[in-house]
Design a protein around this motif. Structure first.
Motif, PDB file in Angstrom:
ATOM      1  N   PRO A   1       0.799  -1.242   0.000  1.00 44.39           N
ATOM      2  CA  PRO A   1       0.000   0.000   0.000  1.00 44.39           C
ATOM      3  C   PRO A   1       0.826   1.283   0.000  1.00 44.39           C
ATOM      4  O   PRO A   1       0.447   2.265  -0.631  1.00 44.39           O
ATOM      5  CB  PRO A   1      -0.837  -0.118   1.278  1.00 44.39           C
ATOM      6  CG  PRO A   1      -0.110  -1.073   2.141  1.00 44.39           C
ATOM      7  CD  PRO A   1       0.568  -2.029   1.224  1.00 44.39           C
ATOM      8  N   LEU A   2       1.969   1.297   0.692  1.00 44.60           N
ATOM      9  CA  LEU A   2       2.722   2.543   0.801  1.00 44.60           C
ATOM     10  C   LEU A   2       3.315   2.976  -0.541  1.00 44.60           C
ATOM     11  O   LEU A   2       3.128   4.112  -0.987  1.00 44.60           O
ATOM     12  CB  LEU A   2       3.823   2.407   1.855  1.00 44.60           C
ATOM     13  CG  LEU A   2       4.636   3.679   2.120  1.00 44.60           C
ATOM     14  CD1 LEU A   2       3.723   4.847   2.494  1.00 44.60           C
ATOM     15  CD2 LEU A   2       5.661   3.442   3.218  1.00 44.60           C
ATOM     16  N   LEU A   3       4.038   2.078  -1.218  1.00 47.95           N
ATOM     17  CA  LEU A   3       4.647   2.443  -2.503  1.00 47.95           C
ATOM     18  C   LEU A   3       3.595   2.727  -3.574  1.00 47.95           C
ATOM     19  O   LEU A   3       3.807   3.583  -4.443  1.00 47.95           O
ATOM     20  CB  LEU A   3       5.586   1.337  -2.975  1.00 47.95           C
ATOM     21  CG  LEU A   3       6.975   1.313  -2.330  1.00 47.95           C
ATOM     22  CD1 LEU A   3       7.782   0.135  -2.859  1.00 47.95           C
ATOM     23  CD2 LEU A   3       7.722   2.620  -2.564  1.00 47.95           C
ATOM     24  N   ALA A   4       2.478   2.018  -3.520  1.00 43.27           N
ATOM     25  CA  ALA A   4       1.425   2.235  -4.516  1.00 43.27           C
ATOM     26  C   ALA A   4       0.904   3.661  -4.482  1.00 43.27           C
ATOM     27  O   ALA A   4       0.468   4.198  -5.509  1.00 43.27           O
ATOM     28  CB  ALA A   4       0.273   1.254  -4.287  1.00 43.27           C
TER      29      ALA A   4
ATOM     30  N   ALA B   1      -4.239   5.384  -5.430  1.00 42.29           N
ATOM     31  CA  ALA B   1      -5.069   5.535  -4.233  1.00 42.29           C
ATOM     32  C   ALA B   1      -6.004   4.335  -4.058  1.00 42.29           C
ATOM     33  O   ALA B   1      -6.147   3.795  -2.952  1.00 42.29           O
ATOM     34  CB  ALA B   1      -5.866   6.824  -4.317  1.00 42.29           C
ATOM     35  N   ALA B   2      -6.622   3.899  -5.158  1.00 40.84           N
ATOM     36  CA  ALA B   2      -7.540   2.765  -5.091  1.00 40.84           C
ATOM     37  C   ALA B   2      -6.788   1.477  -4.767  1.00 40.84           C
ATOM     38  O   ALA B   2      -7.236   0.659  -3.940  1.00 40.84           O
ATOM     39  CB  ALA B   2      -8.291   2.629  -6.414  1.00 40.84           C
ATOM     40  N   THR B   3      -5.636   1.290  -5.422  1.00 41.64           N
ATOM     41  CA  THR B   3      -4.841   0.085  -5.191  1.00 41.64           C
ATOM     42  C   THR B   3      -4.312   0.048  -3.763  1.00 41.64           C
ATOM     43  O   THR B   3      -4.336  -0.994  -3.104  1.00 41.64           O
ATOM     44  CB  THR B   3      -3.665   0.034  -6.178  1.00 41.64           C
ATOM     45  OG1 THR B   3      -4.172   0.040  -7.513  1.00 41.64           O
ATOM     46  CG2 THR B   3      -2.830  -1.224  -5.971  1.00 41.64           C
TER      47      THR B   3
ATOM     48  N   ALA C   1      -4.204  -2.183   1.581  1.00 36.61           N
ATOM     49  CA  ALA C   1      -4.230  -1.940   3.020  1.00 36.61           C
ATOM     50  C   ALA C   1      -5.351  -2.756   3.684  1.00 36.61           C
ATOM     51  O   ALA C   1      -5.159  -3.334   4.764  1.00 36.61           O
ATOM     52  CB  ALA C   1      -4.423  -0.451   3.292  1.00 36.61           C
ATOM     53  N   HIS C   2      -6.502  -2.819   3.031  1.00 42.72           N
ATOM     54  CA  HIS C   2      -7.611  -3.612   3.579  1.00 42.72           C
ATOM     55  C   HIS C   2      -7.240  -5.090   3.625  1.00 42.72           C
ATOM     56  O   HIS C   2      -7.546  -5.784   4.615  1.00 42.72           O
ATOM     57  CB  HIS C   2      -8.857  -3.408   2.713  1.00 42.72           C
ATOM     58  CG  HIS C   2     -10.037  -4.216   3.177  1.00 42.72           C
ATOM     59  ND1 HIS C   2     -10.320  -5.469   2.663  1.00 42.72           N
ATOM     60  CD2 HIS C   2     -10.979  -3.962   4.126  1.00 42.72           C
ATOM     61  CE1 HIS C   2     -11.392  -5.949   3.261  1.00 42.72           C
ATOM     62  NE2 HIS C   2     -11.813  -5.046   4.147  1.00 42.72           N
ATOM     63  N   THR C   3      -6.589  -5.572   2.577  1.00 41.39           N
ATOM     64  CA  THR C   3      -6.188  -6.980   2.549  1.00 41.39           C
ATOM     65  C   THR C   3      -5.182  -7.283   3.649  1.00 41.39           C
ATOM     66  O   THR C   3      -5.285  -8.315   4.333  1.00 41.39           O
ATOM     67  CB  THR C   3      -5.587  -7.340   1.179  1.00 41.39           C
ATOM     68  OG1 THR C   3      -6.546  -7.057   0.159  1.00 41.39           O
ATOM     69  CG2 THR C   3      -5.212  -8.815   1.116  1.00 41.39           C
ATOM     70  N   LEU C   4      -4.202  -6.388   3.850  1.00 39.97           N
ATOM     71  CA  LEU C   4      -3.217  -6.602   4.903  1.00 39.97           C
ATOM     72  C   LEU C   4      -3.861  -6.580   6.289  1.00 39.97           C
ATOM     73  O   LEU C   4      -3.411  -7.269   7.208  1.00 39.97           O
ATOM     74  CB  LEU C   4      -2.126  -5.535   4.825  1.00 39.97           C
ATOM     75  CG  LEU C   4      -1.052  -5.741   3.761  1.00 39.97           C
ATOM     76  CD1 LEU C   4      -0.147  -4.519   3.676  1.00 39.97           C
ATOM     77  CD2 LEU C   4      -0.222  -6.985   4.062  1.00 39.97           C
TER      78      LEU C   4
ATOM     79  N   ILE D   1      -5.466  -5.765  -9.214  1.00 44.01           N
ATOM     80  CA  ILE D   1      -4.622  -5.039  -8.263  1.00 44.01           C
ATOM     81  C   ILE D   1      -3.218  -4.848  -8.826  1.00 44.01           C
ATOM     82  O   ILE D   1      -2.625  -3.765  -8.709  1.00 44.01           O
ATOM     83  CB  ILE D   1      -4.580  -5.776  -6.912  1.00 44.01           C
ATOM     84  CG1 ILE D   1      -5.952  -5.666  -6.221  1.00 44.01           C
ATOM     85  CG2 ILE D   1      -3.493  -5.203  -6.009  1.00 44.01           C
ATOM     86  CD1 ILE D   1      -6.050  -6.403  -4.912  1.00 44.01           C
ATOM     87  N   VAL D   2      -2.669  -5.888  -9.454  1.00 40.51           N
ATOM     88  CA  VAL D   2      -1.337  -5.769 -10.061  1.00 40.51           C
ATOM     89  C   VAL D   2      -1.349  -4.709 -11.167  1.00 40.51           C
ATOM     90  O   VAL D   2      -0.427  -3.890 -11.277  1.00 40.51           O
ATOM     91  CB  VAL D   2      -0.866  -7.121 -10.608  1.00 40.51           C
ATOM     92  CG1 VAL D   2       0.382  -6.953 -11.480  1.00 40.51           C
ATOM     93  CG2 VAL D   2      -0.577  -8.084  -9.461  1.00 40.51           C
TER      94      VAL D   2
END
Length: 214
Positions: free
Chosen positions: A72-75, A102-104, A109-112, A138-139
Motif C-alpha cells: 500500500p505505501l509504494l502504490a 489511491a484505489a490500489t 491496506a484492507h487486505t493486509l 490489483i497488479v
C-alpha cells in the motif's frame, strides 16, 4: 530483494546513503523531496528484509513491515511524489495513475488488515504470499500507479527512471519465479543513483538547466 540477509543489509545501507544525498540535494527544490526520499524508503525496505532472512521467513513483524512498504505505501507514495516533481504540463494526466494508486493502496491496506501475510525462504529468494483477491486487477493498478506515473511524468530523466524500474521489475520477477538469485537490489541501487543525479541536476524541477520551463 537480494539473495541473502547480508546482501540485503549491505545494499539497503548503500541505497539509504544515496537517498540521504538525494534528500539533502532536494532541500532547495521542495517539490522533489517526496521523490528524493524514495531511495531512503527502498533502502530501509531491504534492511527490513534482512531481518526476514534472519527470522527464516514466517509471519512476524518484519514480514508485515516489508509488505506494508512494498504494497500500500509504494502504490500511493510513487504517484504522489511524481505528481509533485513533474512539470506543470504533465500534472493533469498524472491524476490517472494517482487515482489508480489511491484505489490500489486502499485495497492492499484492507487486505493486509484482514489477512495474514506469509514469507518463505525459497533458495536464493524470499517469497511472500497474501492471497490477494482480484490479483490481476490489483497488479495492473499497482503498475499503472508506480511505473505508469514515471513514464507519464513529462520529464526525460523521470521517464528513463521509469523504464529502468520497469525493466528491473520484469527481470527480477522472472528470476524470482525460477527461485534463482533476485537482482532487484542491483536495479534499486542503480535506480537510486539515477534518481539522485536527476535531483542534483541544474535548474529547479520542471525547468531546463537555464531555469526555463519545459
Amino acid at each position: 530483494m537480494c539473495w541473502s540477509a547480508t546482501a540485503d543489509l549491505v545494499a539497503g545501507a548503500g541505497i539509504t546513503a544515496v537517498g540521504a544525498v538525494a534528500v539533502a540535494s532536494a532541500v532547495r527544490r521542495p517539490r522533489t523531496l517526496p521523490l528524493a526520499a524514495l531511495p531512503v524508503l527502498l533502502g530501509g525496505h531491504q534492511i527490513i528484509e534482512a531481518e526476514v532472512w534472519h527470522r527464516n521467513g514466517g509471519t512476524g513483524p518484519a514480514t508485515v513491515a516489508w509488505a506494508v512498504i512494498a504494497l500500500p505505501l509504494l502504490a500511493l507514495w510513487v504517484p504522489v511524489a511524481v505528481l509533485c516533481a513533474a512539470p506543470a504540463g504533465a500534472r493533469r494526466r498524472l491524476l490517472v495513475p494517482l487515482a489508480a494508486g489511491a484505489a490500489t493502496s486502499a485495497a492492499l491496506a484492507h487486505t493486509l488488515a484482514t489477512r495474514t501475510v506469509m514469507s518463505e525462504i525459497r533458495g536464493h529468494t524470499v517469497g511472500y504470499s497474501l492471497g490477494l483477491p482480484h490479483s490481476e486487477l490489483i497488479v495492473a493498478g499497482y503498475l499503472l500507479a508506480t511505473i505508469g506515473s514515471l513514464l507519464l511524468a513529462g520529464d526525460r530523466g523521470l521517464v528513463l527512471f521509469g523504464v529502468l524500474v520497469g525493466v528491473g521489475a520484469a527481470v527480477s520477477f522472472t528470476l524470482w519465479r525460477r527461485e534463482y538469485i533476485s537482482t532487484w537490489c542491483a536495479f534499486a541501487a542503480l535506480s537510486s543513483v539515477l534518481l539522485t543525479l536527476w535531483i542534483r541536476r541544474p535548474g529547479p524541477a520542471g525547468t531546463d538547466a537555464a531555469g526555463h520551463p519545459r
